[in-house]
Design a protein around this motif. Structure first.
Motif, short mmCIF file in Angstrom:
data_model
loop_
_atom_site.label_atom_id
_atom_site.label_comp_id
_atom_site.label_asym_id
_atom_site.label_seq_id
_atom_site.Cartn_x
_atom_site.Cartn_y
_atom_site.Cartn_z
N GLN A 140 -9.76 3.61 -8.21
CA GLN A 140 -10.59 2.41 -8.28
C GLN A 140 -11.84 2.57 -9.13
OE1 GLN A 140 -11.37 1.53 -4.11
NE2 GLN A 140 -9.45 0.38 -3.93
N PHE A 141 -12.12 3.80 -9.56
CA PHE A 141 -13.41 4.06 -10.21
C PHE A 141 -13.72 3.08 -11.35
CE2 PHE A 141 -15.78 5.87 -13.74
CZ PHE A 141 -16.99 6.09 -13.11
N MET A 142 -12.79 2.90 -12.25
CA MET A 142 -13.09 2.09 -13.44
C MET A 142 -13.45 0.65 -13.08
SD MET A 142 -13.08 4.13 -15.93
CE MET A 142 -12.91 3.30 -17.49
N GLN A 143 -12.65 0.05 -12.18
CA GLN A 143 -12.92 -1.35 -11.81
C GLN A 143 -14.20 -1.49 -11.00
OE1 GLN A 143 -11.86 -4.40 -12.57
NE2 GLN A 143 -10.55 -3.44 -14.10
N ARG A 144 -14.51 -0.47 -10.21
CA ARG A 144 -15.74 -0.53 -9.43
C ARG A 144 -16.96 -0.33 -10.32
NH1 ARG A 144 -15.39 -1.30 -3.60
NH2 ARG A 144 -13.34 -0.59 -2.93
N ASP A 172 -4.65 -7.25 -8.61
CA ASP A 172 -5.57 -6.19 -9.01
C ASP A 172 -6.71 -6.04 -8.01
OD1 ASP A 172 -4.15 -5.48 -11.23
OD2 ASP A 172 -5.20 -6.88 -12.56
N ASP A 173 -7.22 -7.18 -7.52
CA ASP A 173 -8.30 -7.12 -6.54
C ASP A 173 -7.85 -6.35 -5.30
OD1 ASP A 173 -9.97 -8.68 -8.14
OD2 ASP A 173 -9.07 -10.53 -7.39
N LEU A 174 -6.64 -6.62 -4.86
CA LEU A 174 -6.14 -5.95 -3.65
C LEU A 174 -6.00 -4.45 -3.87
CD1 LEU A 174 -3.52 -8.58 -2.43
CD2 LEU A 174 -5.68 -7.95 -1.33
N ALA A 175 -5.61 -4.06 -5.06
CA ALA A 175 -5.43 -2.63 -5.33
C ALA A 175 -6.76 -1.94 -5.60
CB ALA A 175 -4.49 -2.43 -6.51
N LEU A 185 5.03 1.49 -8.50
CA LEU A 185 3.93 0.62 -8.89
C LEU A 185 4.41 -0.82 -9.08
CD1 LEU A 185 0.94 1.04 -9.44
CD2 LEU A 185 1.47 1.18 -11.88
N GLY A 186 5.60 -0.97 -9.64
CA GLY A 186 6.17 -2.30 -9.83
C GLY A 186 6.42 -2.98 -8.49
N GLN A 187 6.91 -2.20 -7.52
CA GLN A 187 7.13 -2.75 -6.18
C GLN A 187 5.80 -3.16 -5.56
OE1 GLN A 187 9.47 0.16 -4.00
NE2 GLN A 187 10.96 0.30 -5.67
N ALA A 188 4.78 -2.31 -5.75
CA ALA A 188 3.46 -2.62 -5.21
C ALA A 188 2.95 -3.93 -5.79
CB ALA A 188 2.48 -1.48 -5.52
N ASP A 220 0.83 -1.21 0.00
CA ASP A 220 0.00 0.00 0.00
C ASP A 220 0.87 1.26 0.00
OD1 ASP A 220 -2.22 -1.59 -0.04
OD2 ASP A 220 -2.64 -1.43 2.10
N ASN A 221 1.95 1.25 0.77
CA ASN A 221 2.88 2.38 0.71
C ASN A 221 3.32 2.63 -0.72
OD1 ASN A 221 2.97 3.06 3.41
ND2 ASN A 221 4.81 1.86 3.86
N ALA A 222 3.71 1.56 -1.39
CA ALA A 222 4.26 1.69 -2.74
C ALA A 222 3.18 2.15 -3.72
CB ALA A 222 4.86 0.36 -3.20
#
Lengths: 280, 122
Positions: free
Chosen positions: A269-273, A98-101, A54-57, A21-23
């Motif tokens: 998150q808008f698009m996925q939601r 992706d679900d987690l993000a 983002l890659g680290q995340a 989440d930090n990343a």
């Protein structure tokens, strides 16, 4: 994973989410500069950095998702509060990075408050990165020794990126601090304003403590003096006064966030939601 | 009358004047970063090749900007930068006398040798 005590799995999951989440959140914040950088070269520099984060995340989310999917069903059911994620889990589906993000709600995010603070101006952006980069540099250096090979490997790869981030942000702190009267003032203001968010970096959450005891996580108290020393050196070269205040904000690691995270997630998150499972 | 026309790289083009020209009337040179030329070595043993240019406040920033702008896709292992105003360029107006005389000196090309088939990469 199966013969591991569930508690340890859960703490490992929470630990991985803190890192992920930090990343993700700092990466998102920095990515907001994309197309808005003061000069083309710095626009690209920041966008590169955002993608590093983002890659680290992604790496940490993949790691976290694997742990989560291996948990017993009763542990998984209500682990995350968001209904859309709960439905997915109730249907017996595995979750992924992706679900987690994209599908977790704000209170399930465990990033520190520092990384969600707004960009404001260049000085605020730079100092947020600087405080975080110094922390990240020592954090990943230590995490390379983690007992869990995946975490150690992510740390080793990330450290190269973070070394460059730290070089970039340190130079900008010095450049602005030791620059013109206006740039000095702006940098000093940014340092003062963001200082209260630096204490949380070293607060050991429950997951942090358990992971340290297991030889998986690292001792944040041990890297604190290293952080303080490096920050003091750079601020001194930048002719910036280190704030004397010791009162610190906290809560991010427990899911208590500033109002800013909600806006970040709304955009992120808008698009996925709105259009579940959409791809592009 | 000006006998010697000194041409610097930055004299051509528009934005390039930021750090390369004395013509301060049209451009605010004080507030823009100077222009730098970037040379990248793609792998050990090869020459540094001109990759492009960018703006930066000093040499260190120029190298970092070059890293971010020109080596994102694994293009390089080494970077040189030089401030564009230090590059002296030939005058395009003199191209005719400078380069055209070579056009009919075809004998300067080593193309009149019969190479054995075994010889590759020539």
């Amino acid at each position: 994973m199966t013969n591991q005590p569930i508690n340890e799995s859960i703490n490992q999951l929470l630990y991985a989410l803190e890192l992920a989440d930090n990343a993700l959140i700092i990466g998102h914040r920095i990515s907001e500069w994309c197309g808005h950088g003061p000069v083309l070269e710095q626009d690209i520099a920041l966008t590169n950095t955002a993608l590093d984060h983002l890659g680290q995340a992604r790496s940490f989310y993949q790691f976290a998702a694997n742990i989560f999917n291996a948990l017993p069903a009763d542990q998984k059911a209500n682990f995350f509060s968001s209904p859309v994620l709960q439905n997915k889990i109730a249907a017996g589906e595995n979750i992924d990075e992706d679900d987690l993000a994209y599908l977790r709600d704000g209170w399930d995010f465990r990033n520190v408050l520092l990384v969600e603070q707004p960009n404001k101006d260049w000085a605020f952006t730079v100092i947020r990165s600087f405080f975080y980069d110094v922390y990240n540099f020592y954090f990943y250096t230590e995490l390379q020794k983690s007992k869990v090979a995946e975490l150690a490997a992510i740390a080793e790869k990330s450290l190269k990126e973070v070394t460059y981030h730290l070089r970039w942000s340190s130079e900008w702190v010095i450049r602005l601090g030791d620059g013109t009267e206006e740039s000095h003032e702006r940098m000093q203001t940014a340092v003062n304003e963001r200082w209260a968010f630096t204490g949380e970096l070293f607060q050991m959450s429950e997951a942090d403590k358990v992971m340290l005891a297991e030889g998986i996580g690292i001792d944040l108290n041990a890297i604190k003096p290293l952080w303080q020393q490096r920050v003091a050196e750079v601020l001194q070269e930048a002719t910036i006064t280190m704030p004397a205040s010791t009162w610190m904000q906290e809560g991010g690691k427990e899911g208590r966030h500033s109002e800013h995270l909600g806006y970040i997630l709304a955009e992120l998150q808008f698009m996925q939601r709105a259009y579940p499972n959409m791809e592009w | 009358m000006q006998l010697i026309n000194k041409n610097l790289y930055g004299d051509y083009g528009d934005k390039e004047q930021a750090g390369g020209s004395n013509d301060g009337a049209k451009h605010n040179t004080a507030s823009e970063w100077p222009l730098w030329e970037v040379f990248i070595r793609s792998k050990a043993g090869l020459d540094h090749k001109h990759a492009g240019s960018l703006h930066a406040a000093d040499a260190e920033m120029a190298i970092e900007n070059a890293r971010d702008v020109y080596t994102r896709r694994m293009e390089g292992v080494s970077i040189w930068v030089v401030e564009s105003r230090y590059i002296h360029a030939s005058d395009p107006g003199e191209s005719a006398s400078m380069y055209e005389p070579a056009n009919d000196k075809i004998y300067r090309h080593p193309t009149f040798y019969d190479l054995p088939d075994e010889l590759k990469h020539m």
